[in-house]
Design a protein around this motif. Sequence first.
Motif, PDB file in Angstrom:
ATOM      1  N   PHE A 191       0.805  -1.217   0.000  1.00  0.00           N
ATOM      2  CA  PHE A 191       0.000   0.000   0.000  1.00  0.00           C
ATOM      3  C   PHE A 191       0.838   1.267   0.000  1.00  0.00           C
ATOM      4  N   ASP A 192       0.328   2.287  -0.660  1.00  0.00           N
ATOM      5  CA  ASP A 192       0.948   3.609  -0.665  1.00  0.00           C
ATOM      6  C   ASP A 192       0.407   4.485   0.457  1.00  0.00           C
ATOM      7  N   LEU A 193      -0.788   4.180   0.949  1.00  0.00           N
ATOM      8  CA  LEU A 193      -1.459   5.029   1.921  1.00  0.00           C
ATOM      9  C   LEU A 193      -2.319   4.191   2.852  1.00  0.00           C
ATOM     10  N   ALA A 194      -2.254   4.531   4.134  1.00  0.00           N
ATOM     11  CA  ALA A 194      -3.168   3.957   5.125  1.00  0.00           C
ATOM     12  C   ALA A 194      -3.793   5.118   5.882  1.00  0.00           C
ATOM     13  N   LEU A 195      -5.077   5.012   6.188  1.00  0.00           N
ATOM     14  CA  LEU A 195      -5.803   6.061   6.897  1.00  0.00           C
ATOM     15  C   LEU A 195      -6.304   5.544   8.232  1.00  0.00           C
ATOM     16  N   CYS A 196      -6.221   6.391   9.237  1.00  0.00           N
ATOM     17  CA  CYS A 196      -6.777   6.074  10.549  1.00  0.00           C
ATOM     18  C   CYS A 196      -7.463   7.332  11.055  1.00  0.00           C
ATOM     19  N   ILE A 197      -8.785   7.306  11.058  1.00  0.00           N
ATOM     20  CA  ILE A 197      -9.550   8.493  11.419  1.00  0.00           C
ATOM     21  C   ILE A 197     -10.347   8.216  12.688  1.00  0.00           C
ATOM     22  N   ASN A 198     -10.112   9.039  13.707  1.00  0.00           N
ATOM     23  CA  ASN A 198     -10.849   8.974  14.975  1.00  0.00           C
ATOM     24  C   ASN A 198     -10.882   7.576  15.588  1.00  0.00           C
ATOM     25  N   MET A 199      -9.743   6.908  15.639  1.00  0.00           N
ATOM     26  CA  MET A 199      -9.655   5.600  16.268  1.00  0.00           C
ATOM     27  C   MET A 199      -8.745   5.615  17.491  1.00  0.00           C
ATOM     28  N   ILE A 200      -7.651   6.318  17.429  1.00  0.00           N
ATOM     29  CA  ILE A 200      -6.607   6.212  18.449  1.00  0.00           C
ATOM     30  C   ILE A 200      -7.120   6.575  19.834  1.00  0.00           C
ATOM     31  N   HIS A 201      -7.976   7.558  19.938  1.00  0.00           N
ATOM     32  CA  HIS A 201      -8.466   7.994  21.251  1.00  0.00           C
ATOM     33  C   HIS A 201      -9.622   7.149  21.784  1.00  0.00           C
ATOM     34  N   ILE A 202     -10.253   6.379  20.928  1.00  0.00           N
ATOM     35  CA  ILE A 202     -11.443   5.639  21.352  1.00  0.00           C
ATOM     36  C   ILE A 202     -11.228   4.132  21.246  1.00  0.00           C
ATOM     37  N   SER A 203     -10.012   3.722  21.604  1.00  0.00           N
ATOM     38  CA  SER A 203      -9.636   2.310  21.599  1.00  0.00           C
ATOM     39  C   SER A 203      -8.496   2.123  22.591  1.00  0.00           C
ATOM     40  N   PRO A 204      -8.252   0.889  22.995  1.00  0.00           N
ATOM     41  CA  PRO A 204      -7.119   0.646  23.890  1.00  0.00           C
ATOM     42  C   PRO A 204      -5.797   1.009  23.204  1.00  0.00           C
ATOM     43  N   TRP A 205      -4.785   1.304  23.998  1.00  0.00           N
ATOM     44  CA  TRP A 205      -3.473   1.660  23.460  1.00  0.00           C
ATOM     45  C   TRP A 205      -2.959   0.566  22.529  1.00  0.00           C
ATOM     46  N   GLU A 206      -3.266  -0.694  22.829  1.00  0.00           N
ATOM     47  CA  GLU A 206      -2.810  -1.807  22.005  1.00  0.00           C
ATOM     48  C   GLU A 206      -3.283  -1.680  20.565  1.00  0.00           C
ATOM     49  N   ALA A 207      -4.414  -1.042  20.343  1.00  0.00           N
ATOM     50  CA  ALA A 207      -4.895  -0.833  18.978  1.00  0.00           C
ATOM     51  C   ALA A 207      -3.979   0.121  18.225  1.00  0.00           C
ATOM     52  N   THR A 208      -3.450   1.124  18.908  1.00  0.00           N
ATOM     53  CA  THR A 208      -2.504   2.045  18.275  1.00  0.00           C
ATOM     54  C   THR A 208      -1.211   1.314  17.945  1.00  0.00           C
ATOM     55  N   VAL A 209      -0.748   0.501  18.879  1.00  0.00           N
ATOM     56  CA  VAL A 209       0.457  -0.290  18.628  1.00  0.00           C
ATOM     57  C   VAL A 209       0.224  -1.202  17.424  1.00  0.00           C
ATOM     58  N   GLY A 210      -0.950  -1.843  17.372  1.00  0.00           N
ATOM     59  CA  GLY A 210      -1.290  -2.705  16.239  1.00  0.00           C
ATOM     60  C   GLY A 210      -1.375  -1.950  14.934  1.00  0.00           C
ATOM     61  N   LEU A 211      -1.924  -0.747  14.977  1.00  0.00           N
ATOM     62  CA  LEU A 211      -1.992   0.098  13.781  1.00  0.00           C
ATOM     63  C   LEU A 211      -0.600   0.357  13.239  1.00  0.00           C
ATOM     64  N   MET A 212       0.320   0.731  14.127  1.00  0.00           N
ATOM     65  CA  MET A 212       1.681   1.045  13.697  1.00  0.00           C
ATOM     66  C   MET A 212       2.397  -0.197  13.179  1.00  0.00           C
ATOM     67  N   GLU A 213       2.188  -1.339  13.846  1.00  0.00           N
ATOM     68  CA  GLU A 213       2.775  -2.594  13.362  1.00  0.00           C
ATOM     69  C   GLU A 213       2.263  -2.908  11.965  1.00  0.00           C
ATOM     70  N   CYS A 214       0.964  -2.781  11.782  1.00  0.00           N
ATOM     71  CA  CYS A 214       0.341  -3.071  10.497  1.00  0.00           C
ATOM     72  C   CYS A 214       0.858  -2.133   9.412  1.00  0.00           C
ATOM     73  N   ALA A 215       0.845  -0.846   9.691  1.00  0.00           N
ATOM     74  CA  ALA A 215       1.314   0.128   8.697  1.00  0.00           C
ATOM     75  C   ALA A 215       2.777  -0.128   8.345  1.00  0.00           C
ATOM     76  N   GLY A 216       3.572  -0.470   9.347  1.00  0.00           N
ATOM     77  CA  GLY A 216       4.980  -0.762   9.099  1.00  0.00           C
ATOM     78  C   GLY A 216       5.172  -1.972   8.194  1.00  0.00           C
ATOM     79  N   LYS A 217       4.219  -2.893   8.208  1.00  0.00           N
ATOM     80  CA  LYS A 217       4.314  -4.106   7.393  1.00  0.00           C
ATOM     81  C   LYS A 217       3.754  -3.921   5.989  1.00  0.00           C
ATOM     82  N   VAL A 218       2.643  -3.226   5.850  1.00  0.00           N
ATOM     83  CA  VAL A 218       1.955  -3.218   4.554  1.00  0.00           C
ATOM     84  C   VAL A 218       2.234  -1.993   3.695  1.00  0.00           C
ATOM     85  N   LEU A 219       2.793  -0.939   4.270  1.00  0.00           N
ATOM     86  CA  LEU A 219       3.106   0.229   3.447  1.00  0.00           C
ATOM     87  C   LEU A 219       4.395   0.008   2.659  1.00  0.00           C
TER      88      LEU A 219
END
Length: 155
Positions: A54-82
């Motif tokens: 992927f060239d682009l990943a979007l995360c809109i209004n998720m980080i504040h309304i989820s456990p911190w682990e979701a943010t860690v997972g987002l970054m892990e995922c983006a680091g793998k698929v971008l």
Amino acid sequence: LEDYIMPANAWILGKTGGTACNDGGRDRGDAGLSQSGKDGDCTSSEYEKLGDFFDLALCINMIHISPWEATVGLMECAGKVLRKGGMLFCYGPYKVGGKALESNMRFDVSLRSRSPEWGIRNLEDVIAAAEKEGLEFVQSVEMPANNLSVLFRKN
């Protein structure tokens, strides 16, 4: 458009409660490793096809309304698929240096009253989580309603 969208795109969108790359096995619910040994909905070989896709990943209004682990997972995922040079765009409220406008601080209290795992995150913590996954902080841009657009680039 079909030439650019993989059949696994529905998996990429993720499941409620997980991230696009699943939750790294933290939960073991339906977003974690399945009993069949598959990683979320994709086998390991299917997931490997998504790396650097992927060239682009979007995360809109998720980080504040989820456990911190979701943010860690987002970054892990983006680091793998971008792809190298690919961008992660995050939008929402953040604290900077532990501070925010009074309205956002009230919102933070409200979020934490609903779930102690939720809350407006310190931008510096989000940046540190991204950097661990090879994502470079590019810039933050002030937006309406006391939100920020935060851009990261994969190194």
